[in-house]
Motif scaffolding. Structure first.
Motif, PDB file in Angstrom:
ATOM      1  N   THR A 183      -6.144   5.188  13.182  1.00  0.00           N
ATOM      2  CA  THR A 183      -7.081   4.782  12.151  1.00  0.00           C
ATOM      3  C   THR A 183      -7.750   6.010  11.563  1.00  0.00           C
ATOM      4  N   LYS A 238      -9.933  12.313  -7.177  1.00  0.00           N
ATOM      5  CA  LYS A 238     -10.494  10.973  -7.023  1.00  0.00           C
ATOM      6  C   LYS A 238     -10.880  10.706  -5.575  1.00  0.00           C
ATOM      7  N   GLU A 239     -10.285  11.430  -4.644  1.00  0.00           N
ATOM      8  CA  GLU A 239     -10.571  11.232  -3.229  1.00  0.00           C
ATOM      9  C   GLU A 239     -11.913  11.824  -2.796  1.00  0.00           C
ATOM     10  N   ARG A 268      -0.825   9.765   3.453  1.00  0.00           N
ATOM     11  CA  ARG A 268      -1.581   8.508   3.526  1.00  0.00           C
ATOM     12  C   ARG A 268      -2.159   8.198   2.152  1.00  0.00           C
ATOM     13  N   PRO A 269      -1.335   7.738   1.212  1.00  0.00           N
ATOM     14  CA  PRO A 269      -1.807   7.542  -0.160  1.00  0.00           C
ATOM     15  C   PRO A 269      -2.987   6.586  -0.293  1.00  0.00           C
ATOM     16  N   GLU A 270      -3.219   5.746   0.699  1.00  0.00           N
ATOM     17  CA  GLU A 270      -4.319   4.792   0.621  1.00  0.00           C
ATOM     18  C   GLU A 270      -5.609   5.349   1.207  1.00  0.00           C
ATOM     19  N   PHE A 271      -5.613   6.629   1.637  1.00  0.00           N
ATOM     20  CA  PHE A 271      -6.745   7.108   2.401  1.00  0.00           C
ATOM     21  C   PHE A 271      -8.068   7.068   1.649  1.00  0.00           C
ATOM     22  N   GLU A 272      -8.058   7.243   0.332  1.00  0.00           N
ATOM     23  CA  GLU A 272      -9.343   7.243  -0.387  1.00  0.00           C
ATOM     24  C   GLU A 272      -9.982   5.857  -0.417  1.00  0.00           C
ATOM     25  N   LYS A 273      -9.199   4.821  -0.107  1.00  0.00           N
ATOM     26  CA  LYS A 273      -9.767   3.467  -0.039  1.00  0.00           C
ATOM     27  C   LYS A 273     -10.386   3.190   1.323  1.00  0.00           C
ATOM     28  N   LYS A 274     -10.024   3.996   2.323  1.00  0.00           N
ATOM     29  CA  LYS A 274     -10.492   3.767   3.684  1.00  0.00           C
ATOM     30  C   LYS A 274     -11.471   4.830   4.153  1.00  0.00           C
ATOM     31  N   THR A 275     -11.443   5.979   3.519  1.00  0.00           N
ATOM     32  CA  THR A 275     -12.211   7.123   3.989  1.00  0.00           C
ATOM     33  C   THR A 275     -12.991   7.736   2.839  1.00  0.00           C
ATOM     34  N   ARG A 304      -3.086  13.072   0.879  1.00  0.00           N
ATOM     35  CA  ARG A 304      -2.744  12.133  -0.209  1.00  0.00           C
ATOM     36  C   ARG A 304      -1.267  11.758  -0.122  1.00  0.00           C
TER      37      ARG A 304
END
Length: 130
Positions: free
Chosen positions: A52, A107-108, A79-86, A76
């Motif tokens: 996680t 954007k991250e 884990r391309p989705e990382f900015e939605k989780k972190t 990025r």
């Protein structure tokens, strides 16, 4: 109030890491804590999709090996989705306007903060987490 959130500090300065351990402890708002003195070690940890991601990453940009910018690019990709989780904050001693502008282009990156981060700043950041 103690949150069930996880924080990660990525910074090559061992003294700053020691300071951040104290700040995080005094803030008393994070359950999980990770510290990396090397961005490559953090990438190895985070590229494992079974792990996680932390809720918050405090990232230095000026580090040997791969710098903070390269870390963001690599994460990025892995884990391309990382900015939605972190939520990622640049926390640096750099006062260069160009670094602040560059941070805004990612954007991250949620914000750019000058070192050192205080207990009150960290609590405010924790309060703003999803």
């Amino acid at each position: 109030m103690r949150l069930k959130k996880k924080i990660c500090v990525i910074d090559d300065d061992e003294i700053y890491q020691m300071i951040m351990r104290r700040v995080i402890g005094k803030a008393d708002v994070f359950e999980g804590k990770q510290h990396f003195c090397n961005a490559m070690d953090a990438l190895r940890e985070f590229q494992d999709l079974s792990r996680t991601l932390p809720d918050l990453i405090l990232l230095d940009i000026n580090m040997p090996g791969i710098d903070g910018w390269q870390f963001i690019e690599e994460l990025r990709e892995k884990r391309p989705e990382f900015e939605k989780k972190t939520r990622l904050y640049i926390v640096t001693s750099s006062i260069a306007q160009s670094d602040q502008i560059k941070a805004k282009s990612y954007k991250e990156v949620f914000d750019f903060i000058s070192k050192p981060i205080s207990v009150d700043q960290l609590r405010a950041i924790a309060d703003s987490l999803y």
